[in-house]
Design a protein around this motif. Structure first.
Motif, PDB file in Angstrom:
ATOM      1  N   UNK A   1      -4.522 -32.339   4.085  1.00  0.00           N
ATOM      2  CA  UNK A   1      -5.897 -32.086   3.672  1.00  0.00           C
ATOM      3  C   UNK A   1      -6.286 -30.621   3.851  1.00  0.00           C
TER       4      UNK A   1
ATOM      5  N   UNK B   1      -9.348 -29.975   1.254  1.00  0.00           N
ATOM      6  CA  UNK B   1     -10.251 -31.116   1.333  1.00  0.00           C
ATOM      7  C   UNK B   1     -10.919 -31.080   2.693  1.00  0.00           C
TER       8      UNK B   1
ATOM      9  N   UNK C   1      -7.299 -25.961  -5.902  1.00  0.00           N
ATOM     10  CA  UNK C   1      -7.515 -27.398  -5.963  1.00  0.00           C
ATOM     11  C   UNK C   1      -6.996 -28.001  -7.264  1.00  0.00           C
TER      12      UNK C   1
ATOM     13  N   UNK D   1      -3.390 -35.158  -5.496  1.00  0.00           N
ATOM     14  CA  UNK D   1      -3.259 -35.856  -4.221  1.00  0.00           C
ATOM     15  C   UNK D   1      -3.359 -37.363  -4.413  1.00  0.00           C
TER      16      UNK D   1
ATOM     17  N   UNK E   1      -3.727 -40.941  -2.168  1.00  0.00           N
ATOM     18  CA  UNK E   1      -4.141 -41.405  -0.845  1.00  0.00           C
ATOM     19  C   UNK E   1      -3.488 -42.738  -0.490  1.00  0.00           C
TER      20      UNK E   1
ATOM     21  N   UNK F   1      -7.977 -45.199  -3.608  1.00  0.00           N
ATOM     22  CA  UNK F   1      -9.255 -44.587  -3.983  1.00  0.00           C
ATOM     23  C   UNK F   1      -9.472 -44.499  -5.487  1.00  0.00           C
ATOM     24  N   UNK F   2      -9.083 -45.553  -6.209  1.00  0.00           N
ATOM     25  CA  UNK F   2      -9.446 -45.590  -7.628  1.00  0.00           C
ATOM     26  C   UNK F   2     -10.944 -45.844  -7.725  1.00  0.00           C
ATOM     27  N   UNK F   3     -11.531 -45.501  -8.868  1.00  0.00           N
ATOM     28  CA  UNK F   3     -12.963 -45.731  -9.063  1.00  0.00           C
ATOM     29  C   UNK F   3     -13.160 -47.156  -9.565  1.00  0.00           C
ATOM     30  N   UNK F   4     -13.762 -48.027  -8.741  1.00  0.00           N
ATOM     31  CA  UNK F   4     -13.769 -49.453  -9.076  1.00  0.00           C
ATOM     32  C   UNK F   4     -14.652 -49.799 -10.275  1.00  0.00           C
TER      33      UNK F   4
ATOM     34  N   UNK G   1     -11.195 -39.448 -16.985  1.00  0.00           N
ATOM     35  CA  UNK G   1     -12.466 -38.793 -16.622  1.00  0.00           C
ATOM     36  C   UNK G   1     -12.325 -37.297 -16.324  1.00  0.00           C
ATOM     37  N   UNK G   2     -11.442 -36.956 -15.398  1.00  0.00           N
ATOM     38  CA  UNK G   2     -11.368 -35.552 -14.978  1.00  0.00           C
ATOM     39  C   UNK G   2     -10.793 -34.657 -16.075  1.00  0.00           C
TER      40      UNK G   2
ATOM     41  N   UNK H   1     -13.858 -33.855 -18.021  1.00  0.00           N
ATOM     42  CA  UNK H   1     -14.883 -33.097 -17.308  1.00  0.00           C
ATOM     43  C   UNK H   1     -14.391 -31.749 -16.789  1.00  0.00           C
ATOM     44  N   UNK H   2     -13.112 -31.646 -16.445  1.00  0.00           N
ATOM     45  CA  UNK H   2     -12.669 -30.382 -15.845  1.00  0.00           C
ATOM     46  C   UNK H   2     -11.695 -29.588 -16.715  1.00  0.00           C
TER      47      UNK H   2
ATOM     48  N   UNK I   1      -3.396 -40.764 -12.497  1.00  0.00           N
ATOM     49  CA  UNK I   1      -4.662 -40.023 -12.501  1.00  0.00           C
ATOM     50  C   UNK I   1      -4.447 -38.591 -12.001  1.00  0.00           C
TER      51      UNK I   1
ATOM     52  N   UNK J   1      -3.886 -34.163 -14.603  1.00  0.00           N
ATOM     53  CA  UNK J   1      -4.409 -32.805 -14.522  1.00  0.00           C
ATOM     54  C   UNK J   1      -3.285 -31.773 -14.464  1.00  0.00           C
TER      55      UNK J   1
ATOM     56  N   UNK K   1     -13.848 -42.373   0.658  1.00  0.00           N
ATOM     57  CA  UNK K   1     -12.662 -42.082  -0.154  1.00  0.00           C
ATOM     58  C   UNK K   1     -13.011 -41.797  -1.605  1.00  0.00           C
ATOM     59  N   UNK K   2     -14.131 -42.353  -2.071  1.00  0.00           N
ATOM     60  CA  UNK K   2     -14.544 -42.123  -3.459  1.00  0.00           C
ATOM     61  C   UNK K   2     -14.948 -40.664  -3.663  1.00  0.00           C
TER      62      UNK K   2
ATOM     63  N   UNK L   1     -11.747 -38.629  -3.577  1.00  0.00           N
ATOM     64  CA  UNK L   1     -10.976 -38.749  -4.809  1.00  0.00           C
ATOM     65  C   UNK L   1     -11.623 -37.917  -5.911  1.00  0.00           C
TER      66      UNK L   1
ATOM     67  N   UNK M   1     -13.376 -35.293  -5.472  1.00  0.00           N
ATOM     68  CA  UNK M   1     -13.139 -33.914  -5.074  1.00  0.00           C
ATOM     69  C   UNK M   1     -11.741 -33.441  -5.498  1.00  0.00           C
ATOM     70  N   UNK M   2     -10.725 -34.230  -5.197  1.00  0.00           N
ATOM     71  CA  UNK M   2      -9.359 -33.760  -5.476  1.00  0.00           C
ATOM     72  C   UNK M   2      -9.024 -33.789  -6.956  1.00  0.00           C
ATOM     73  N   UNK M   3      -9.751 -34.554  -7.771  1.00  0.00           N
ATOM     74  CA  UNK M   3      -9.487 -34.420  -9.208  1.00  0.00           C
ATOM     75  C   UNK M   3     -10.390 -33.353  -9.829  1.00  0.00           C
ATOM     76  N   UNK M   4     -11.054 -32.577  -8.956  1.00  0.00           N
ATOM     77  CA  UNK M   4     -11.723 -31.368  -9.435  1.00  0.00           C
ATOM     78  C   UNK M   4     -13.105 -31.565 -10.029  1.00  0.00           C
ATOM     79  N   UNK M   5     -13.703 -32.753  -9.862  1.00  0.00           N
ATOM     80  CA  UNK M   5     -15.073 -32.922 -10.361  1.00  0.00           C
ATOM     81  C   UNK M   5     -16.014 -32.070  -9.518  1.00  0.00           C
TER      82      UNK M   5
ATOM     83  N   UNK N   1     -21.068 -33.766 -11.231  1.00  0.00           N
ATOM     84  CA  UNK N   1     -20.268 -34.771 -11.944  1.00  0.00           C
ATOM     85  C   UNK N   1     -19.860 -35.906 -11.011  1.00  0.00           C
TER      86      UNK N   1
ATOM     87  N   UNK O   1     -22.029 -46.383  -8.480  1.00  0.00           N
ATOM     88  CA  UNK O   1     -21.641 -47.362  -7.459  1.00  0.00           C
ATOM     89  C   UNK O   1     -22.789 -47.649  -6.495  1.00  0.00           C
TER      90      UNK O   1
END
Ligand code: ADP
Ligand code: MG
Lengths: 269, 220
Positions: free
Chosen positions: A68, A73, A103, A108, A110, A114-117, A127-128, A131-132, A176, A180, B117-118, B121, B123-127, B131, B140
């Motif tokens: 981290x 992070x 970054x 990374x 985990x 930590x998927x987005x449910x 998504x990223x 957006x990025x 995921x 990137x 963790x959300x 996550x 953060x690490x995908x750069x949002x 966002x 959520x």
């Protein structure tokens, strides 16, 4: 250089990359404290492009914290992290720009996925990118489907993560991160939350990535995997690197008494 | 008994109009108030201390003042500062503020309940922060808050009866007008009470079962 261990210098010349080459990732004198407790004490480490590093060690030894710190992070309290020309010095209010740059190049994964449910599998991966990276939704979805196919899950694209097994969820998390196009992948005990069989699917994907030349640092308790897939093993205990070197050497013939004990304890488990 | 039913039959169209007005004012107050609650919730947890204190003050004021006072203030108080509202607008705004203040706490609870963790996550995908809130955290958090928000909405529907104090011809106003014309307070208020109950009791049952369902699914 303090980061080169006695073992790797004594080892035969099977190391993939020459040491004279400029390191791809370089950690210098990292310290990390939480309040009054310092959990990383002066950790330095170098890594070459395409190298696969396994970090092992007893729990609580600071392995997750080290990962981290690498992607900021959890920013280190002292020391520096450099990756391919971008350096982040702890304490200096480093430009946000550099932080984002660093970054963005590090993926990374985990222990707890930590998927987005609330998003579908495809949305999780896309998504990223939208957006990025400024990809159009169409291009992002196309790329996501390719990646999902690569981890064997293209048929799950429209499902929600909760409908997938743990092993599948972790492979989605890998897709995921790969979406990137990272240059370095960090894995924090990616199989610890999984049943052994499900863990195997994840390890297979990681092995393939390693074979394709991805630079990887993985914290793992899978000793066999560490030995066979990684180029180098780093053993940590109590916030320090105790020993590092070519995987087989470290695993078969550890130098440090503490490492001998740890490996014996793991094998007896 | 027949006599009572006859009276109810006579009053019912009038009360029904008031009933729809009660629903309307509640609907508008929730439509404005819940997004306001989200803004308050984000403001109260803002990183900047000055921003946080301002929002905290606004929220505590809204929670501390009785809804009746807010209504009176918006309808009778603000005209003396040169701002005049119709009774409907005053009611909608005052109750929206009240809703915003109360739901901000509910939504803040939802925000805090989103697993850490959300955020990592995202953060690490750069949002970026915005966002991450927009796509990951807020959806959520709202999902977690839905049962409590619905429960609050039922209370707000009942609280809309306070609007009779600012001459909004909603259900209770009309019932009490009929009462004072006919001196039949008991039967007309009973009918009005039944009309509230017809909405609130089923709604409460639905919310409770939804709560159980969401609670059970979040544990798997
Ligand atoms: N956010 C935190 N706050 C306080 N202490 C922490 C935090 N994260 C980790 N630690 C402490 O740091 C030490 C190292 O933790 P960690 O890096 O998670 O170890 P490992 O991954 O090797 O098991 C532990 O003693 C842990 O309690
Ligand atoms: Mg750990």
């Amino acid at each position: 250089m303090s980061s080169v261990s006695p073992v790797s210098t004594a080892a035969p010349s099977v190391i993939k990359v020459q040491k004279t080459e400029q390191a791809f990732l370089s950690l210098k004198g990292l310290h990390k404290s939480f309040g009054p407790y310092e959990v990383l004490h002066d950790v330095s480490l170098e890594m070459h492009k395409g190298e696969v590093l396994a970090i092992i060690g007893p729990s609580g030894s600071g392995k997750s914290t080290l990962l981290r710190c690498i992607n900021q992070l959890s920013p280190p309290t002292a020391g520096s992290v450099s990756m391919d020309g971008v350096t982040i010095e702890a304490g200096c209010s480093s430009s946000r720009n550099d932080l984002v740059k660093l970054r963005r190049r590090i993926g990374m994964v985990f222990q707890s996925f930590n998927l987005f449910p609330h998003l579908t599998v495809l949305q999780n991966v896309s998504l990223a990118q939208v957006r990025t990276m400024g990809r159009s939704k169409r291009d992002a979805d196309k790329k996501s489907l390719e990646l999902l196919d690569r981890v064997g899950l293209a048929n799950k694209a429209e499902l929600y993560p909760a409908r997938c097994s743990g092993g599948q969820q972790q492979r989605i998390a890998i897709a995921r991160a790969l979406a990137l196009e990272p240059e370095l992948m960090l894995f924090d005990e990616p199989t610890s939350a999984l049943d052994p069989e499900l863990g195997l699917e994840v390890l297979a994907v990681m092995k393939e990535l390693a074979n394709e030349g991805m630079s990887m640092i993985m914290v793992t308790h899978e000793m066999h995997f560490a030995e066979t897939v990684s180029d180098r093993v780093v053993v940590m205990a109590e916030g320090r690197i105790l020993e590092q070197g070519i995987s087989r050497e470290v695993m078969r013939n550890p130098q440090h008494e503490r490492v001998v004990q740890f490996l014996r304890a793991v094998r007896d488990r | 008994m027949n006599e009572l039913l006859g009276l109810w039959w006579e009053w019912f169209p009038d009360l029904l109009q008031g009933f729809f007005l009660s629903l309307q004012v509640t609907g508008v107050c929730l439509l404005l108030g819940i997004p306001l609650g989200l803004v308050f919730a984000l403001g109260v947890s803002a990183p900047n201390k000055a921003v946080r204190l301002i929002f905290l003050f606004v929220v505590e004021l809204g929670r501390g003042a009785p809804a009746l006072i807010l209504l009176q203030y918006f309808y009778y108080g603000l005209p003396s500062a040169g701002i005049t509202f119709s009774s409907f607008t005053a009611a909608a705004l005052a109750l929206a503020y009240c809703t915003g203040a109360y739901t901000s706490e509910i939504i803040r609870g939802g925000l805090e309940a989103v697993a850490s963790g959300q955020r990592e996550a995202a953060d690490v995908i750069g949002l970026n922060k915005l966002d991450a809130l927009r796509f990951i955290i807020v959806p959520q958090a709202l999902r977690i808050a839905i049962p409590s928000l619905l429960g609050f909405s039922i209370i707000m529907f009942q609280a809309s009866s306070l609007c009779f104090t600012i001459a909004l011809p909603e259900l209770v106003s009309r019932a009490s007008a009929i009462g004072s014309n006919t001196f039949q307070y008991m039967p007309v208020l009973a009918l009005a009470g039944i009309m509230y109950a017809v909405v609130c009791i089923p709604a409460t049952i639905i919310v409770t079962s939804l709560e159980k369902k969401l609670g059970a699914s979040s544990q798997t």
